[in-house]
Design an enzyme around this catalytic site. Structure first.
Site, PDB file in Angstrom:
ATOM      1  N   LYS A 173       0.841  -1.202   0.000  1.00 52.46           N
ATOM      2  CA  LYS A 173       0.000   0.000   0.000  1.00 52.46           C
ATOM      3  C   LYS A 173       0.882   1.261   0.000  1.00 52.46           C
ATOM      4  CE  LYS A 173      -3.417   2.156   3.076  1.00 52.46           C
ATOM      5  NZ  LYS A 173      -2.603   3.310   3.447  1.00 52.46           N
ATOM      6  N   LYS A 223       7.654   0.770   1.551  1.00 54.05           N
ATOM      7  CA  LYS A 223       8.330  -0.045   0.521  1.00 54.05           C
ATOM      8  C   LYS A 223       9.724   0.498   0.208  1.00 54.05           C
ATOM      9  CE  LYS A 223       5.159   0.676  -2.584  1.00 54.05           C
ATOM     10  NZ  LYS A 223       4.196   1.403  -1.752  1.00 54.05           N
ATOM     11  N   LYS A 272       6.268   8.952  -8.324  1.00 52.28           N
ATOM     12  CA  LYS A 272       6.822   9.880  -7.328  1.00 52.28           C
ATOM     13  C   LYS A 272       8.347   9.940  -7.429  1.00 52.28           C
ATOM     14  CE  LYS A 272       5.360   8.501  -3.277  1.00 52.28           C
ATOM     15  NZ  LYS A 272       4.775   7.168  -3.528  1.00 52.28           N
ATOM     16  N   ASP A 296      -0.383  -0.092  -5.581  1.00 48.73           N
ATOM     17  CA  ASP A 296      -1.370  -1.104  -5.941  1.00 48.73           C
ATOM     18  C   ASP A 296      -1.219  -1.463  -7.416  1.00 48.73           C
ATOM     19  OD1 ASP A 296      -3.423  -2.857  -5.696  1.00 48.73           O
ATOM     20  OD2 ASP A 296      -4.815  -1.428  -4.785  1.00 48.73           O
TER      21      ASP A 296
END
Lengths: 282, 381
Positions: free
Chosen positions: A9, A14, A40, A127
């Site tokens: 998520k 991550k 990003k 996702d």
């Protein structure tokens, strides 16, 4: 070459996980390459200390024929090769297609053949929203996938959704689920929740990372924990996690949970939250 | 085999003869649209394109569209810029309207979302005409005048057919006010001056719209193939306008008499037809007037694989369709008579050789006979 990707998520940690296990594997003498697959484009900041030009930035500015490998791959901490796929501005274009384009460009530039990394780690958007973000699951780009999750219901929901995407490709023999990575920075944090979720998925938990101030401090300085506090306990935890993933050979086709099964886990979380409130009140 | 919404919208827009059509699509869609249009009117290059490449798909095509709008506005001296946005911008979510609103242009601009996956070619045509209809203005009605609706500028034989149909109607005392979509910008704007809209196969949403907004009644008729089809076409229009005229007086069988032996021999020939709204009127002519036996009649929306199989399983000795049917006719070694869009392996430049109308009945018969001659006889199963 060991190749795996890390999903989870948005905001679950991550990039923190990827940059730290990359640093740990590089410290162990391996040639490591990391590729950020999120518009990003900030995954590699902890390894380089600043943002780097993305594959799609260069593609946009120069076109596919004029691009050079050294314009998109940069060496970071411990000699790690860092790449960011990049993507369009929020709200325009096709970000999923961007991931596919970036991977194609890297392949075209001979990134994997020329640099011959021992390990390639993909850090992918929160996702599997469309085919593009499932790209690292296809074409044999990765051997297996690791999902970062906390005990937060929405994180588990997202992890389950990602498992559905993995199952699709795992059924075709293209990729498999390696396991879950438990990040302990949620309101209630109880390993049994993640164990329960992992058991239902048919997966194993590769490791647990507790909440640590050192992680935040390191990130404020755009560093990995391994660089900022190499002798800390949390740095050792990242080393252990990195090794267990690197050596992992248990790969499974996940069995995503039904809504009812997810509700059962949510109820377990709810009980834990109420117990916590009661304890705090006492 | 349907071209999808994009092709329908593109064809409707490019029928405004002094407008420029700007397609917001990847290069292949633009090439296809231009290719199908270019066989019979090659100087007619009023087509601009944003030419989306991978860069535009990833980062969005809005900047390319903005640039193309400005360039098309500068390069073309036309009153209208019709922007047809295809599949790619619809998938990535380009805000076409906002881009158009953000630039100051000298031309009228009409845009339409024509992603091919959103509908059929017919739906694209209908939708585009309704979008263009906002250009129309209220006008005083011209007595005994009609608009002819349902054409596309790249229809096979379109110019010759329009010329013949106009000749027939003029002969009956009917003025053709506007042919949609094969007209100038001014003619399109002035379309509400017609006393009656005559719609042939497509354009029904436009005529509904014009009836509601401008009070123009409409009449749906079949495409005028053959003597009987043409008579019915002309007489129905005249009757609606209150003109006492019987087109039968124009019947001239002299040309048919010259080839009566051939026509006699061909009586009962098994043939198949595939096409859009032209197919049924064509079938009527082949069946009722030439006496052919219709083996397979298929529409473009039918399963093409099944159509081909049905033709293989039939006694078909002539196939009527488009250039797309070339493969099956070569496979079966039977002649192909091209009569519907797209035709890209034949040209039609002579404007006095129509397929529609009384003259068209003669020329069509001549074409069929010449198509048959030279082919080996196919054994009837």
């Amino acid at each position: 070459m060991r190749k795996f990707c890390v999903y989870g998520k948005g905001g679950i940690g991550k990039s923190t996980v990827v940059s730290n296990i990359a640093a740990a594997l590089a410290e162990d003498g391996k040639t490591v390459m990391v590729m950020g697959c999120d518009p990003k484009s900030d995954m590699t900041r902890n390894l380089i200390g600043k943002r780097i030009p993305t594959v799609l930035d260069v593609f946009r500015a120069k076109g596919p024929d004029e691009m050079k490998l050294e314009e998109v791959i940069f060496k970071g901490f411990n000699g790690i090769y860092c790449v960011e796929a990049g993507g369009p501005e929020p709200g325009v274009g096709g970000a999923g297609r961007g991931v596919v384009t970036a991977a194609d460009m890297l392949d075209r530039l001979g990134a994997f053949n020329n640099l011959e990394p021992d390990v390639v780690i993909y850090d992918v958007l929160g996702d599997v929203v469309c085919g593009g973000f499932a790209m690292p699951l296809r074409k044999g780009l990765a051997d297996d996938v690791y999902i970062v999750t906390t005990c937060d219901p929405m994180a588990i929901y997202a992890a389950n959704n990602i498992s559905k995407g993995i199952k699709r490709f795992a059924d075709r023999g293209e990729v498999s689920l390696g396991g879950l990575i438990h990040n302990g920075r949620s309101v209630v944090d109880e390993p049994s929740i993640i164990e329960s979720f992992a058991t239902r998925l048919g997966a194993k938990v590769m490791g647990r990372l507790p909440m640590s101030e050192l992680i935040s401090r390191a990130e404020i300085r755009h560093k990995t924990v391994l660089e900022y506090a190499p002798n800390s306990e949390i740095a050792d935890m990242f080393r252990g996690l990195a090794l267990s993933i690197y050596l992992n050979e248990d790969r499974i086709v996940p069995k995503p949970l039904s809504d009812d099964e997810l509700d059962e886990i949510n109820e377990e979380i709810d009980v834990l939250m109420r117990n916590k409130e009661t304890k705090e009140a006492v | 085999m349907d071209g999808g919404k994009f092709f329908g919208a593109f064809r409707a827009c490019s029928g405004i003869k002094d407008a420029v059509t700007l397609t917001h699509v990847p290069v292949g869609c633009n090439w296809g649209a231009a290719m199908f249009k270019s066989t019979s009117n090659q100087p007619d290059i009023r087509q601009a394109c944003t030419v989306m490449h991978e860069r535009e798909i990833v980062f969005g095509g809005e900047e390319a569209l903005r640039e193309a709008l400005v360039r098309a506005d500068t390069l073309y001296n036309t009153p209208l810029l019709a922007v047809v946005a295809g599949d790619a911008p619809a998938i990535i979510g380009d805000d076409v309207e906002a881009v158009i609103d953000s630039v100051a242009l000298n031309k009228e601009v009409v845009w339409m979302d024509a992603a091919g996956f959103k509908g059929t070619m017919r739906e694209g045509y209908e939708d585009a005409l309704v979008h263009l209809a906002r250009l129309m203005e209220e006008r005083n009605v011209i007595k005994n005048s009609v608009n002819l609706i349902g054409f596309c500028p790249d229809d096979f034989k379109v110019d010759a057919d329009i010329k013949e149909i106009t000749r027939l109607l003029n002969h009956a005392g009917v003025k053709v006010n506007c042919v949609i979509s094969n007209c100038s910008f001014d003619e399109f704007v002035n379309a509400p001056a017609a006393e009656l809209n005559v719609v042939m196969g497509q354009g029904t949403e436009l005529v509904e719209h014009m009836k509601k907004d401008f009070g123009v009644p409409y009449l749906e008729v079949g495409y005028p193939y053959g003597l009987e089809g043409t008579k019915e076409f002309t007489n129905t229009i005249c009757e609606h306008l209150g003109i006492g005229y019987d087109a039968e007086q124009e019947f001239d069988l002299e040309h048919f008499k010259r080839i009566y032996l051939y026509l006699h021999e061909l009586y009962g020939t098994p043939v198949s037809v595939i096409g859009d709204f032209h197919a049924e009127p064509m079938t009527g002519f082949l069946d009722s007037e030439l006496g052919f036996d219709i083996e397979v009649l298929a529409s473009l929306e039918d399963d093409y694989f099944i159509f081909q199989q049905n033709v293989r399983d039939s006694n078909t000795t002539i196939l009527f369709g488009s250039s797309f049917e070339r493969n099956i006719t070569e496979e079966l070694k039977i002649p192909l008579v091209r009569f519907i869009y797209p035709v890209f392996d034949h040209v039609c430049v002579y404007e006095d050789a129509p397929y529609a109308g009384f003259r068209g009945a003669v020329y069509l018969t001549e074409t069929i006979l010449n198509a048959v001659m030279g082919f080996e006889t196919k054994e009837i199963k």
